[in-house]
Scaffold this active site. Structure first.
Site, PDB file in Angstrom:
ATOM      1  N   HIS A 229       0.694  -1.410  -0.058  1.00  0.00           N
ATOM      2  CA  HIS A 229      -0.019   0.059  -0.059  1.00  0.00           C
ATOM      3  C   HIS A 229       0.771   1.285   0.008  1.00  0.00           C
ATOM      4  CE1 HIS A 229      -3.321  -2.348   2.063  1.00  0.00           C
ATOM      5  NE2 HIS A 229      -3.389  -2.619   0.843  1.00  0.00           N
ATOM      6  N   THR A 381       5.649   2.331   3.366  1.00  0.00           N
ATOM      7  CA  THR A 381       4.605   1.785   3.665  1.00  0.00           C
ATOM      8  C   THR A 381       4.963   0.603   4.628  1.00  0.00           C
ATOM      9  OG1 THR A 381       3.091  -0.059   2.616  1.00  0.00           O
ATOM     10  CG2 THR A 381       5.436  -0.442   2.013  1.00  0.00           C
ATOM     11  N   VAL A 382       3.986  -0.139   5.332  1.00  0.00           N
ATOM     12  CA  VAL A 382       3.993  -0.986   6.482  1.00  0.00           C
ATOM     13  C   VAL A 382       3.555  -2.424   6.016  1.00  0.00           C
ATOM     14  CG1 VAL A 382       4.892   0.467   8.378  1.00  0.00           C
ATOM     15  CG2 VAL A 382       2.357  -0.118   7.982  1.00  0.00           C
ATOM     16  N   HIS A 383       2.735  -2.171   4.932  1.00  0.00           N
ATOM     17  CA  HIS A 383       1.753  -3.505   4.573  1.00  0.00           C
ATOM     18  C   HIS A 383       2.480  -3.951   3.167  1.00  0.00           C
ATOM     19  CE1 HIS A 383      -1.582  -1.062   6.598  1.00  0.00           C
ATOM     20  NE2 HIS A 383      -0.809  -1.661   7.283  1.00  0.00           N
ATOM     21  N   LEU A 384       2.907  -5.203   3.363  1.00  0.00           N
ATOM     22  CA  LEU A 384       3.575  -6.054   2.182  1.00  0.00           C
ATOM     23  C   LEU A 384       2.918  -7.208   2.309  1.00  0.00           C
ATOM     24  CD1 LEU A 384       6.432  -4.516   4.209  1.00  0.00           C
ATOM     25  CD2 LEU A 384       7.208  -4.829   1.609  1.00  0.00           C
TER      26      LEU A 384
END
Lengths: 446, 101
Positions: A229, A381-384
């Protein structure tokens, strides 16, 4: 059943470091938080590297993906037994072990700001529950894996080996036999050994799991579907103190799932990072901290990135393309976020975009359309997710609908790499629900 | 951490408190040394270029050179001062700032 959990990072005693602090980054973040996907622009990202993984460093927000997103995954990727109802059932089962609640009493002002702005503009918003337990005084404690499922597993006989890096999987004649590992002992001594296992389940996250599979010789269909994201941040200044010590729980959902608007960790150091393009970033963040909070706009992007394990390098190379349409959506998200924050009473908005003017009115926000470009935007981002995927169609994914790796008996993946696409919400609940579903499938086949 | 990187960190650190300066330098050293190897190689290469520029220009303080890098049309050159400054600013606020939650 004999279960061994192997983790590269340390065991960190729950509650021993402040959330989002430098001490936490020192101990629990991979690369001390200095990871980045190469691209134009690059995207900074963070991953946990400790027992409990990223549940130890995230905000614990518990969000379910939109029903149409899950249905779209099931049909587009040919995934068996994946419906909104199935995911909700598994999430509900997890919630019996991991407490999930909204804040008892009023949420912090920095969070309520988002609902106030959305209300003023006639947009939808919600307060997300979190994987948190609250005491009788309303003090919350995040229910990360080191506090919940791992102690429960250990009580049931599972063993956990921390500080043990899996260098490669042991594969023999189409079957997983275990893993080659290096354990770092407290005195710094490194011990190489092998661990034998009937079943190997990789849960190292969307970057490390495909890298491990590639290091083990499994390259086809692995690492090429990475999703994130991409996120742009803004610092909002308010005339009143906004209690920015906790991550906001409110989200503006009007533009979901394509665009998410929410709040970030806002310790003084985080505020300064978002203000980095101002010469006095540190002093500003220090002197006016309780009037400042960091917010974000995050999108689902057009094209996938890649994870590649390269010979001789310990860390994989991560690349991620940002299209012109992605940048346009991010800018739109930033402007919409600005409208909401101004409607909520912010007196100044400073975007994390080099050279972009701060905004004090809605008219000022229009300058951001020209200011956001590849050269000046600071993305993170922190969402992978999604670097392996799951599908009944072997052309779509190396893993089947339940994470079993085709062509290698006894090898499964069970983490964020399996999500077919970025969910458009904080992914923890989705990842855990799918993991529970897949674990049940594994047990049913043994 | 290379010696030129130690000098950059020292020049960017605002605190006069030796304990804070040492703690910030330690944080930056741990962070740089723990970077993904590909990124670390790139940062080291830029540090060496900066070191060479400093040998020629002999500035008493590296900040003017870092400002020049921050204005470069080349993305990776611009990213260098930004990276080090982000480590220093975050470290300084966390290690010397007022009590935060």
């Amino acid at each position: 059943m004999d279960v061994l959990v192997v983790e590269e990072g340390p065991w960190i005693e729950p509650g021993s470091v402040a959330p989002f602090s430098l001490a936490e980054m020192d101990l629990a973040y991979r690369h001390h938080g200095s990871s980045a996907a190469m691209g134009n622009p690059p995207i900074a990202y963070a991953e946990g590297r400790c027992v409990g993984g990223s549940t130890e460093i995230n905000s614990g927000l518990w969000a379910h993906p939109a029903d149409e997103v899950v249905r779209g995954w099931a049909s587009a990727f040919a995934i068996d037994e994946l419906t909104p109802e199935v995911l909700a059932d598994h999430a509900a089962q997890i919630e019996t072990w991991v407490p999930v609640h909204t804040v008892p009493g009023p949420a912090p002002a920095a969070s309520v700001v988002l609902a106030r702005g959305a209300d003023a503009l006639g947009w939808r918003s919600t307060e997300l529950p979190r994987a948190f337990a609250y005491d009788h005084r309303g003090r919350g404690t995040k229910q990360s894996m080191s506090r919940t499922l791992l102690p429960a597993a250990m009580a049931a006989g599972a063993r956990v080996e921390a500080e043990t890096r899996v260098t490669r999987l042991l594969l023999d004649r189409g079957r997983a036999r275990g893993a080659a590992v290096v354990t770092t002992h407290p005195d710094g001594r490194r011990e190489r050994r092998t661990i034998e296992a009937d079943v190997v389940v990789c849960c190292a996250g969307a970057v490390q799991t495909p890298a491990l599979l590639q290091r083990s010789g499994l390259r086809r269909g692995v690492g090429s579907g990475l999703r994130m994201h991409p996120t742009l941040k803004v610092v909002a200044r308010f005339p009143e103190a906004v209690d920015p010590g906790d991550v906001p729980m409110h989200r503006i959902t009007e533009f979901s799932p394509g665009l998410a608007i929410g709040g970030s960790a806002s310790r003084p150091g985080h505020v300064a990072l978002a203000l980095l393009d101002r010469s006095a970033a540190g002093a500003e963040a220090r002197d006016d901290w309780d009037h400042l909070a960091v917010y974000y706009a995050a999108i689902r992007s057009d094209r996938p990135g890649r994870v590649r394990a390269l010979p001789g390098l310990r860390a994989p190379l991560v690349t991620y393309p940002v299209t012109d349409a992605d940048l346009s959506r991010l800018t739109r998200g930033l402007v919409l976020l600005g409208e909401a924050l101004l409607a909520a009473g912010a007196v100044e908005l400073i975007p994390a975009v080099e050279g972009a003017p701060s905004a004090r009115s809605v008219a000022d926000l229009h300058h951001w359309w020209d200011a956001v470009d590849r050269r000046r935007a600071s993305l993170m981002t922190v969402h992978l997710t999604s670097s392996i995927g799951m599908s009944e169609d072997p052309r779509r994914s190396r893993a089947d609908s339940f994470g079993a790796i085709r062509g290698v008996a006894g090898l499964r993946v069970n983490d964020a790499s399996l999500l077919p696409d970025a969910p458009g919400v904080n992914p923890q609940a989705t990842v855990m629900a799918i993991a529970h579903r897949n674990a049940q499938n594994l047990l049913s086949t043994r | 951490m290379l010696s030129v990187e130690r000098r950059v960190v020292a020049d960017l650190t605002e605190s006069a408190d030796p304990a804070v300066r040492a703690a910030v330098a330690g944080w930056c050293e741990r962070s740089l040394d723990d970077m993904p190897d590909g990124l670390r190689l790139g940062v080291k290469a830029e540090s060496l270029l900066l070191s060479a520029a400093a040998l020629v220009a002999r500035p008493s303080d590296l900040r003017p050179l870092l400002t020049w890098m921050a204005r470069s049309p080349i993305g990776v050159v611009r990213a260098y001062p930004r990276l080090v400054r982000s480590l220093v600013v975050f470290g300084e606020l966390e290690l010397a700032g007022p009590a935060a939650p």
